[in-house]
Design a protein around this motif. Structure first.
Motif, mmCIF file in Angstrom:
data_model
loop_
_atom_site.group_PDB
_atom_site.id
_atom_site.type_symbol
_atom_site.label_atom_id
_atom_site.label_comp_id
_atom_site.label_asym_id
_atom_site.label_seq_id
_atom_site.Cartn_x
_atom_site.Cartn_y
_atom_site.Cartn_z
ATOM 1 N N UNK A 288 -2.605 14.077 6.114
ATOM 2 C CA UNK A 288 -1.558 15.106 5.939
ATOM 3 C C UNK A 288 -0.965 15.585 4.801
ATOM 4 N N UNK B 47 6.336 8.695 6.976
ATOM 5 C CA UNK B 47 6.786 7.785 7.335
ATOM 6 C C UNK B 47 7.670 7.777 6.003
ATOM 7 N N UNK C 221 1.370 4.797 -3.269
ATOM 8 C CA UNK C 221 0.967 5.933 -3.197
ATOM 9 C C UNK C 221 2.303 6.237 -4.074
ATOM 10 N N UNK D 246 0.753 -1.192 0.096
ATOM 11 C CA UNK D 246 0.017 -0.318 -0.112
ATOM 12 C C UNK D 246 1.387 1.036 -0.232
ATOM 13 N N UNK D 247 1.376 0.892 0.751
ATOM 14 C CA UNK D 247 2.944 2.345 0.924
ATOM 15 C C UNK D 247 2.994 2.569 -1.393
ATOM 16 N N UNK E 244 9.658 -0.241 3.293
ATOM 17 C CA UNK E 244 10.472 -0.163 4.495
ATOM 18 C C UNK E 244 10.351 -1.814 5.036
ATOM 19 N N UNK F 111 -3.405 8.388 -3.695
ATOM 20 C CA UNK F 111 -3.040 9.270 -2.428
ATOM 21 C C UNK F 111 -3.185 8.041 -1.528
ATOM 22 N N UNK F 112 -4.256 6.381 -1.687
ATOM 23 C CA UNK F 112 -3.797 6.392 -0.321
ATOM 24 C C UNK F 112 -4.524 4.505 -1.291
ATOM 25 N N UNK G 134 2.172 3.054 7.824
ATOM 26 C CA UNK G 134 1.337 3.646 6.563
ATOM 27 C C UNK G 134 1.052 5.517 6.330
ATOM 28 N N UNK G 135 2.046 6.334 7.209
ATOM 29 C CA UNK G 135 1.563 7.653 7.962
ATOM 30 C C UNK G 135 2.354 7.730 7.122
ATOM 31 N N UNK G 136 1.774 9.583 6.232
ATOM 32 C CA UNK G 136 2.316 9.890 5.771
ATOM 33 C C UNK G 136 3.671 10.704 5.666
#
Ligand code: SF4
Lengths: 406, 199, 162
Positions: free
Chosen positions: C57, C143, A65, A61-62, B111, A363-364, C139-141
């Motif tokens: 964010x 990071x 984006x 998911x990262x 990550x 964006x997500x 998954x926070x922006x």
């Protein structure tokens, strides 16, 4: 035969000293890929199971984006890797829902055929591996021979046998030809006898039945309450199939049945999968007969789709268009809004929650992975059964680790 | 001396005899984590049939294997497991890293994914591709057999010089990138290991 | 499907609604979320299809940092409804909905793992995908995609020593 779920297992606390703890996985042949279960055993009876997951978490998911809508399809492929194209179709279904693109009829049919081929892909491996875990190697090999043929079809269409990355926003990479259609027809013909053979091998096989019937029962109420979808829910008697309930692609024009069972046990799931394969063959046959002619991509003047490779290499318009779409900040207009779109992937409802922010990347892009939710019900299914039933239940859930962990 | 050898007796070096035996009975340990694992299964099943090359005895217990095939990406949580499995395998042992992910991290530059298992365990053979076709894997297994035949010794002393984790020498820029990435996070400990020392 | 008036009458006037394509969305403040969801369940939304969060964010014109998103489905009629709840640090907690839908169990754990949103009353709120020792919320922006090097914080085994 399975024991009934005894009350003792419920009442007794799991802290009893004589209980065994068995660590199952993360590297174990019956987990197919990477799952870990910590089982609490009372003799051979499983009192409790605690799944540990995340051994394949790779940040899908990262990445979503970070890549644009066309690029991310390569990653989505790797999610449910035993039916790669089903993911692509689900992903671009949602993207097209966000962008408001209506596909061409030919593309709809083509994607339908591919989606159903992928359903066969998935179910063949699932049934085969389930049989393999229960000690029947032959069914696995039979299944794999057919899977190789589907690989060939995917390779013919896209150039890659495994991760095809075939769909694009508003269409597919390139059109298929009549020869491909003929090959699909040949494949469906050849598939039917193998399917019958699989039935003969397993369906009335005493050992297989004994190890499957009455194991891991899921009631319809629980299925709904625990968000279970797809073949698992249908095996429990929840009549829900997105192909019928929210028809997408060309499913509305095609004649097929939604297969359901009442038992909710491992055997019902096996039967549902077997029957679904036949329905898929039916769909493929109809779709390949009726596939409309015409362009496969939506009108490229709208600056939405990638032009074909020959157009890029041989004409200046194509080249410009290619850059228009691929350059950052140039691409297509994306609404600043969010949408949830789902398709019926072989494993259940594969949905994406997509947030667009006006740029050409998400964006997500949250994935709603069916495996993730199906694995969470595992402790509920296994409590009170024998240790040897663990692999039977696991096999019937068809957990795909990459989809589970993303 | 005039003692003639009987006709069915060969004379050879001990190394060569050991290599001959090892080459033709590779027992792979399929460390299949992701999509490449499915291709590994395809290699072992009906159409491609790795049994033709004498490496079909897949054992799921590391204690019985001598060829580790790392098929698929290795996530942070999985790496300690991989290392444990490698340590559990008895000598002599070799390892193949199958697929772009196991070799370099592939498309998953995120990550959670280890960017190449060769940073943390030794790797003898790299199979590129995402996923590699079964033919490619078979070719790698055959190449591995060649390599064992060529370089193997009965005491395994050819392994002694390999004191770094890296397989092939990385390009400078690659090396820079790797260095930058291992910048330790202050106070971050994973699996009870002390944080990586700063360079 | 209950109309906005019904929802407002039942739960409170500050509830908002929007829609896009075929998705209908109801936006509800965090303190009313559980009441609304419990009521919606009584109205027939018997399946929680998805539970996730979005970090706004860097989103253009965003007001709130996080939104928790519930996608509900009425299995009998096939209707879908999206419920969104804004959340702002430092009060990142919501009541759990595992009491309503058991399927929410792992989804809430994932949201906790990825965003650090705490679901009060959840039976077993641990990290699920990342190792327990992990400290960030990936998954926070804020990071980075490649992380801070945690992925390479491991001992090295070389050939000569194994
Ligand atoms: S190299 Fe490609 S096929 Fe292999 S595990 Fe990685 S993503 Fe999957």
């Amino acid at each position: 035969m399975p024991l009934a779920v005894s009350d003792a297992a419920e009442v007794d606390s799991v802290d009893q000293e004589y209980l065994w703890t068995l660590n199952f996985g993360p590297q174990h042949p019956a987990t197919h890929t990477t799952l870990r279960l910590v089982l609490k055993l009372d003799g051979e009876k499983v009192v409790d199971a605690v799944p540990h997951i995340g051994y394949l978490h790779s940040g899908f998911e990262k990445l979503g984006e970070d890549l644009d809508f066309n690029q991310y399809v390569t990653i989505v492929d790797r999610m449910n890797y035993i039916s790669p194209m089903a993911n692509e179709i689900a992903w671009h279904h949602t993207v097209e829902k966000l962008l408001g693109i209506e596909l061409t009829p030919r593309c709809k049919y083509l994607r339908t055929i591919l989606a159903e081929l992928m359903r066969l892909h998935d179910h063949l491996l699932c049934v085969g591996a389930q049989a393999l875990d229960l000690g029947a190697f032959t069914a696995f090999l039979y299944g794999f021979t057919q899977r190789e043929k589907i690989y060939d079809l995917a390779e013919y269409a896209s150039g890659q046998r495994f991760h095809a990355s075939y769909t694009r926003v508003g269409g597919v990479m390139f059109d298929v030809n009549a020869d491909w259609a003929a090959q699909v027809k040949r494949f469906t013909e050849g598939f039917k006898p193998v399917h019958a053979e699989l039935h003969r091998l397993l369906t009335r096989n005493r050992i297989f039945i004994d190890r499957c019937k009455g194991i891991g029962v899921l009631t319809p109420e629980d299925a709904i309450n625990m968000s279970v979808t797809g073949p698992l829910a249908r095996a429990s008697g929840v009549v829900r199939d997105l192909r019928k309930d929210e028809p997408y692609l060309a499913y509305a024009d095609l004649d097929f049945k939604v297969v359901c069972a009442k038992g909710g046990d491992v055997y019902s799931r096996y039967m549902v999968r077997m029957a679904e394969m036949m329905e898929s063959i039916k769909i493929i046959e109809q779709a390949i007969e009726n596939i409309p002619a015409g362009p496969v991509n939506v009108d490229s003047v709208t600056d939405v789709v990638l032009p074909t490779k020959p157009a890029v290499y041989r004409s200046i318009e194509g080249l410009i268009q290619h850059f228009e779409v691929l350059m950052p900040n140039r691409g297509f207009p994306v609404p600043t809004d969010e949408v949830y779109g789902a398709t019926e992937s072989p494993n259940g409802e594969l949905g994406f929650y997509l947030v667009g922010d006006g740029s050409n990347r998400a964006y997500r892009c949250r994935t709603r992975p069916p495996s993730y939710i199906h694995f969470s019900i595992f402790p509920h299914l296994i409590r009170g059964h024998q240790l040897s039933d663990v692999v039977a239940v696991l096999g019937s859930l068809n957990i795909i680790a990459a989809e589970l962990d993303r | 001396m005039a003692v003639g050898l009987p006709e069915n007796v060969f004379v050879t070096k001990l190394d060569a005899a050991a290599n001959w035996a090892r080459t033709n009975s590779l027992w792979p340990m399929p460390f299949a984590t992701a999509c490449c694992g499915i291709e590994l299964m395809a290699t072992a099943s009906s159409r491609h049939d790795i049994a033709r090359f004498g490496a079909e005895v897949m054992r799921f217990s590391p204690r019985q294997c001598d060829l580790l095939i790392v098929a698929g990406r290795v996530a942070m949580k999985m790496l300690p497991v991989l290392q444990r499995i490698w340590l559990q395998m008895p000598e002599p042992k070799w390892s193949i890293s199958m697929g772009a992910c196991a070799c370099t991290g592939g498309v998953f530059d995120t990550y959670a994914v280890v960017q190449g298992v060769d940073r943390f365990i030794p790797v003898d053979m790299y199979v590129p591709g995402c996923p590699p076709r079964p033919e490619q894997l078979i070719a790698a297994v055959m190449e591995m057999q060649e390599k064992i035949k060529r370089t193997g010794t009965i005491t395994g002393k050819e392994f002694l010089q390999r004191t770094t984790a890296m397989g092939p020498q990385p390009f400078d820029i690659d090396e820079l990138r790797r260095r930058r990435e291992v910048t330790p996070v202050p106070g971050l400990e994973i699996y009870g290991q002390p944080p990586v020392a700063a360079k | 499907m209950p109309s906005l008036e019904e929802i407002r009458a039942k739960v409170g006037a500050e509830i908002d609604e929007s829609s896009f394509r075929d998705n209908r969305r109801v936006i509800v403040p965090a303190e009313k979320a559980f009441t609304l969801l419990a009521w919606l369940k009584e109205q027939g939304f018997n399946m929680l299809v998805d539970l996730t969060a979005v970090d706004y964010l860097e989103y253009p014109k965003a007001v709130d940092r996080f939104h928790v998103v519930y996608v509900l489905l009425n299995v009998d009629s096939g209707e879908r409804l999206v419920v969104k709840t804004p959340l702002n640090p430092p009060e990142l907690d919501l009541p759990t909905v595992t009491t309503l839908w058991k399927g929410a169990d792992w989804m809430e754990r994932e949201v906790y793992d990825m965003y650090g949103i705490v679901f009060a009353g959840h039976p077993d709120l641990r990290r699920i995908l990342m190792p327990d020792e992990f400290t960030a919320y990936p998954l926070r922006k804020d990071y980075p995609r490649k992380g801070y090097g945690e992925r390479h914080n491991f001992p090295v085994i070389t050939r000569s020593e194994s």
